[in-house]
Design an enzyme around this catalytic site. Sequence first.
Site, PDB file in Angstrom:
ATOM      1  CB  THR A  90       3.033 -36.565-171.672  1.00 14.11           C
ATOM      2  OG1 THR A  90       4.437 -37.258-172.251  1.00 14.11           O
ATOM      3  CG2 THR A  90       1.901 -37.333-172.017  1.00 14.11           C
ATOM      4  CD  GLU A 123      -0.220 -40.009-170.655  1.00 18.96           C
ATOM      5  OE1 GLU A 123      -0.642 -39.030-169.600  1.00 18.96           O
ATOM      6  OE2 GLU A 123       1.129 -40.234-170.927  1.00 18.96           O
ATOM      7  CE  LYS A 167       9.637 -51.680-152.070  1.00 19.82           C
ATOM      8  NZ  LYS A 167       9.727 -52.681-153.000  1.00 19.82           N
ATOM      9  CD1 TRP A 225       7.576 -48.753-151.394  1.00 19.52           C
ATOM     10  CD2 TRP A 225       5.500 -48.662-152.254  1.00 19.52           C
ATOM     11  NE1 TRP A 225       7.652 -49.537-152.645  1.00 19.52           N
ATOM     12  CE2 TRP A 225       6.356 -49.628-153.115  1.00 19.52           C
ATOM     13  CE3 TRP A 225       4.127 -48.444-152.712  1.00 19.52           C
ATOM     14  CZ2 TRP A 225       5.984 -50.102-154.534  1.00 19.52           C
ATOM     15  CZ3 TRP A 225       3.679 -49.152-153.990  1.00 19.52           C
ATOM     16  CH2 TRP A 225       4.655 -49.873-154.755  1.00 19.52           C
TER      17      TRP A 225
HETATM   18  P1  ADP Z   1       2.668 -34.006-167.212  1.00 20.75           P
HETATM   19  O1  ADP Z   1       2.330 -32.699-166.455  1.00 20.75           O
HETATM   20  O2  ADP Z   1       3.762 -34.960-166.715  1.00 20.75           O
HETATM   21  O3  ADP Z   1       2.368 -33.968-168.962  1.00 20.75           O
HETATM   22  P2  ADP Z   1       0.193 -34.759-166.641  1.00 20.75           P
HETATM   23  O4  ADP Z   1      -0.360 -33.323-166.645  1.00 20.75           O
HETATM   24  O5  ADP Z   1      -0.702 -35.601-167.377  1.00 20.75           O
HETATM   25  O6  ADP Z   1       1.365 -35.017-166.975  1.00 20.75           O
HETATM   26  O7  ADP Z   1       0.204 -35.527-165.144  1.00 20.75           O
HETATM   27  C1  ADP Z   1      -0.398 -36.341-164.520  1.00 20.75           C
HETATM   28  C2  ADP Z   1       0.125 -36.939-163.163  1.00 20.75           C
HETATM   29  O8  ADP Z   1      -0.018 -35.707-162.475  1.00 20.75           O
HETATM   30  C3  ADP Z   1      -0.495 -37.816-162.816  1.00 20.75           C
HETATM   31  O9  ADP Z   1      -0.271 -39.220-163.113  1.00 20.75           O
HETATM   32  C4  ADP Z   1      -0.336 -37.771-161.386  1.00 20.75           C
HETATM   33  O10 ADP Z   1       0.982 -38.280-160.874  1.00 20.75           O
HETATM   34  C5  ADP Z   1      -0.002 -36.082-160.927  1.00 20.75           C
HETATM   35  N1  ADP Z   1      -1.516 -35.724-160.290  1.00 20.75           N
HETATM   36  C6  ADP Z   1      -2.404 -35.009-161.093  1.00 20.75           C
HETATM   37  N2  ADP Z   1      -3.485 -34.708-160.374  1.00 20.75           N
HETATM   38  C7  ADP Z   1      -2.950 -35.046-159.009  1.00 20.75           C
HETATM   39  C8  ADP Z   1      -3.691 -35.018-157.715  1.00 20.75           C
HETATM   40  N3  ADP Z   1      -4.786 -34.460-157.569  1.00 20.75           N
HETATM   41  N4  ADP Z   1      -2.756 -35.419-156.684  1.00 20.75           N
HETATM   42  C9  ADP Z   1      -1.742 -36.095-156.997  1.00 20.75           C
HETATM   43  N5  ADP Z   1      -0.941 -36.182-158.056  1.00 20.75           N
HETATM   44  C10 ADP Z   1      -1.706 -35.647-159.353  1.00 20.75           C
END
Ligand code: ADP
Length: 550
Positions: free
Chosen positions: A190, A335, A448, A453
């Site tokens: 991640t 994850e 907030k 929110w």
């Molecule tokens: P990173 O890029 O931080 O390693 P990920 O690619 O796993 O992490 O990103 C996951 C996060 O991306 C989700 O928990 C969410 O917050 C955001 N995310 C993914 N798809 C969407 C979506 N369609 N709309 C809003 N947020 C999204």
Amino acid sequence: MLGLMMDQPLLISDLIRHADRHHGDTEIVTKTVEDGTIHRYTYRDAHRRAKRLAKALAALGVRMNDRVATLAWNSYRHFEIYYAAAGSGAVIHTINPRLFPEQIGYIAGHAEDTVLFFDINLAPLVEKLAPLLKSVKAYVAMTGRATMPASSSTSNIPNLHCYEELIEAQDDKFEWPSFDEKTAACLCYTSGTTGNPKGALYSHRSTLLHAYAACLPDALNLSARDVILPVVPMFHVNAWGLPYSCALTGAKLVFPAQHLDGKSLHTLFEQEGVTMSAGVPTVWLGLLNYMKEQKLKFSTLKGVVIGGSAAPPAMIRTFQEEYGVQVLHAWGMTEMSPLGTVCTFKAKHAKASKEERYALQNKVGRVIFGVDTRIVDENDKELPHDGKAFGDLQVRGPWIVNGYFKGEGGDPLKKDAAGASWFPTGDVVTIDPDGYVQITDRSKDVIKSGGEWISSIDLENVAVAHPAVQEAAVIGIRHPKWDERPILVVVKKAGQEVSKADLLKFYEGKIAKWWMPEDVVFVAELPHTATGKLSKLTLRQQMKDYKLPG
Ligand code: ADP
């Protein structure tokens, strides 16, 4: 009593064997890294070469469970490494080349990568990295002899091999080994906005179950009649599983390598008859701007998956109304392998009005079978799925992590009253009675104000619907009375003008009055993470000296 069914492990090698046997003449097309010319071959060729590569890996000393790293774009060679490494019992570790060299050094060290494959335009990066990568015993440049990087630029890279020579040195007499389906297959870190990056370690079983699920009609709806171009990189959660799902269905694959500009993508879509693609909003923005400028259309594209961050409503409309391309808004995370939800309609929505359907598409859709969800408040109390209560989203299922590689960050799971384990996603959401999930924010980005929110995603979506706005981010700023107030940070489209007053007026009637941004700040660009998402963490740092007006 046990059922009397064959106990056959779910293995990644079965996908490529199946694609060879049943879709052997289906094409895999690549716009090559080296010079952008088109390379064309078939699943049968890919399988043969993956077998040769599996033998080459063994010759390089790669053993069961060893980590094989890639720093590479979407291409047929990367596809071969996916199958050769995992298929032979090793673990493919895809690394994002857009990370800082120190981050890559950390990740590769933590993973203890033994071999590193890289695309030749990344040779200067590998040159810089090599002294940091203590565990890497061999490097492989993903190209032929004639296009090997000049020795002057690789003097630092020890034990350097040429990909095509490794393949040529082997034959394809090879049987994929059989082993426990729970064996580790792929490792993705991640991006680690807080703390060190953490590794999600997928198994063969989780990867296959995810691949099956991704193909379902209410998921990505993939079939042997499709031509799929994954814009999402193979280093970003395995291109959302497409290299596996496409082999499973026998869909034609088209790989764009690093050529992700509007012109290259549009040309490739048209030349190869692409029916379906997937990527984050930022790339689609580039493609749509280019198409508008050039007055182009799509002639074969039927659907696009938009995920990774919120799909702006204006983008969903543009795809569907101007180009006749159905949008699948999807949500997931590293994850979760990554697919969690996809937004498709139910039968009853056939009667819904156009605006009701659009409102639904702003949500990220319903879970795919295999992913279970619940929302909880700050005391871990479960909240109703009424479309109003919002809280932290937790998930469970066979393709969701139960911990990170080498226990990094401790046990991430939470237990419910019945003792079942859940993974907290860090997303704040509502779920409506039909099961549609709406993402309000990342919990760390939530604003907030006066104890209530405000959704930064909702506010950003309004701003990017303004014709002069290229990109927008909303963050919370400390406020003496209200705790926090939202401000809007905007990048204008080239050659377009818009004032603060115009933008605030644009919000009127679209949001509750108290959600109105306190200020609008115009900037030349917004910071992004290595996967192309807005980096609010960096933006908040950049804005740390900002003072609210008055
Ligand atoms: P990173 O890029 O931080 O390693 P990920 O690619 O796993 O992490 O990103 C996951 C996060 O991306 C989700 O928990 C969410 O917050 C955001 N995310 C993914 N798809 C969407 C979506 N369609 N709309 C809003 N947020 C999204």
